[in-house]
Design an enzyme around this catalytic site. Structure first.
Site, short mmCIF file in Angstrom:
data_model
loop_
_atom_site.label_atom_id
_atom_site.label_comp_id
_atom_site.label_asym_id
_atom_site.label_seq_id
_atom_site.Cartn_x
_atom_site.Cartn_y
_atom_site.Cartn_z
CB CYS A 63 0.29 1.83 4.08
SG CYS A 63 -1.41 1.24 3.92
CB CYS B 42 -0.92 -0.04 1.22
SG CYS B 42 -1.81 1.50 1.53
#
Length: 318
Positions: free
Chosen positions: A34, A31
């Site tokens: 993230c 991600c």
């Protein structure tokens, strides 16, 4: 920062949140957002100096936890306090936005310092050093005027040591709120009873004098209430409630329900405060995970007494 799995979730998130807010970051290695948010969270955890704890959950590896919290996109952050989720956000927020989010919930440095002072005051009081305990509680309120636990302890101790004017002053701010917090209202009624005994000649009456006057007129509510206040000022709580109950049974509306309000105040004064941590009940997150906390209610003689007098009041009012 700690990596959380199903195995350590209860200890590192639920149990830990009973003491310190825990921010759970659901992320995954692939991600991109993230990778932007993660370093910000870790930086803020260090800067906040223990005022919150960061727990990271790899949503790919821990799909059971992700499903339990209803995670649909990552990054998603959920803040838990006292074993319960209280707020959250999705997406890679900027550092300033994350700070704003945290500052809504995480205690300030002053609040933590005040809590420490209040804890020290409790230890000093147990050791018998009342003067030092009062000083610590005054310091706690100076650090964090919004600490109602410390304020209530401070007022109780001021009343117990006869510092009635200082107690009245410390009650001024909470009693100006709308609605009035019940515990501070109860402390004010206790102080009212003590002040009544000091200024009214009936404050020096014996129980026999009160009872003789009441025997001549069962509906002499002024005398009954004066007796109840005198008993309350002496700390004869149950005897005071018994007299107040006699008024409630005959005319609950008398004097703007003064008897009922004073009865409720005594119940509040006798009720132990909830534990500051670990007193959460059971509940579920938005995703359906069961969050359990220890049930702090313990049946003991004091609890049984309070239950009995609550039932008496309920029966009198119904």
């Amino acid at each position: 920062m700690i990596d959380v799995t199903v195995q350590n979730f209860e200890a590192e998130v639920i149990a830990a949140s009973m003491q310190t807010p825990v921010l759970v970051d659901f992320w995954a290695p692939w991600c991109g957002p993230c990778k932007t948010l993660g370093p910000i969270l870790e930086k803020l955890e260090a800067e906040y100096g223990g005022r919150f704890k960061l727990a990271k959950i790899d949503s790919d590896q821990e799909q059971q936890l992700a499903a339990a919290f209803g995670i649909r996109s990552i990054p998603t952050c959920i803040l838990l306090m006292n074993g319960q989720p209280v707020d959250g956000f999705m997406g890679a927020l900027a550092e300033g936005q994350v700070r704003q989010f945290l500052d809504k919930h995480v205690p300030s440095e002053g609040a933590l310092a005040a809590e420490a002072q209040a804890d020290e005051a409790g230890a000093l009081l147990e050791s018998g050093d009342t003067e030092a305990a009062l000083a610590k509680l005054a310091e706690a309120l100076a650090q964090d005027p919004g600490n109602d636990d410390a304020r209530a302890d401070y007022v109780r101790l001021l009343i117990a040591t006869g510092a009635y004017a200082q107690a009245a002053e410390a009650l001024r701010e909470p009693l100006a709120r709308e609605p009035r917090p019940l515990h501070f209202e109860a402390l004010r009624r206790w102080l009212d009873a003590i002040e009544f005994v000091q200024r009214d000649e009936r404050g020096n009456w014996s129980v026999e004098q009160f009872d003789a006057k009441i025997a001549a007129d069962k509906r002499d509510f002024e005398t009954r209430f004066a007796k109840a206040q005198a008993l309350m000022a002496e700390g004869q709580w149950t005897a005071s409630m018994d007299e107040l109950l006699e008024i409630i049974l005959r005319d609950r509306k008398w004097n703007d329900e003064a008897a009922r309000k004073t009865y409720v105040a005594i119940l509040e004064l006798l009720t132990p405060p909830p534990a500051r941590a670990g007193a959460a009940g059971t509940g579920q997150s938005a995703g359906g995970i069961e969050l359990t906390g220890k049930d702090a209610r313990q049946e003991d003689p004091q609890a049984e007494l309070l239950s009995s007098y609550r039932r008496k009041l309920s029966m009198a009012l119904n």
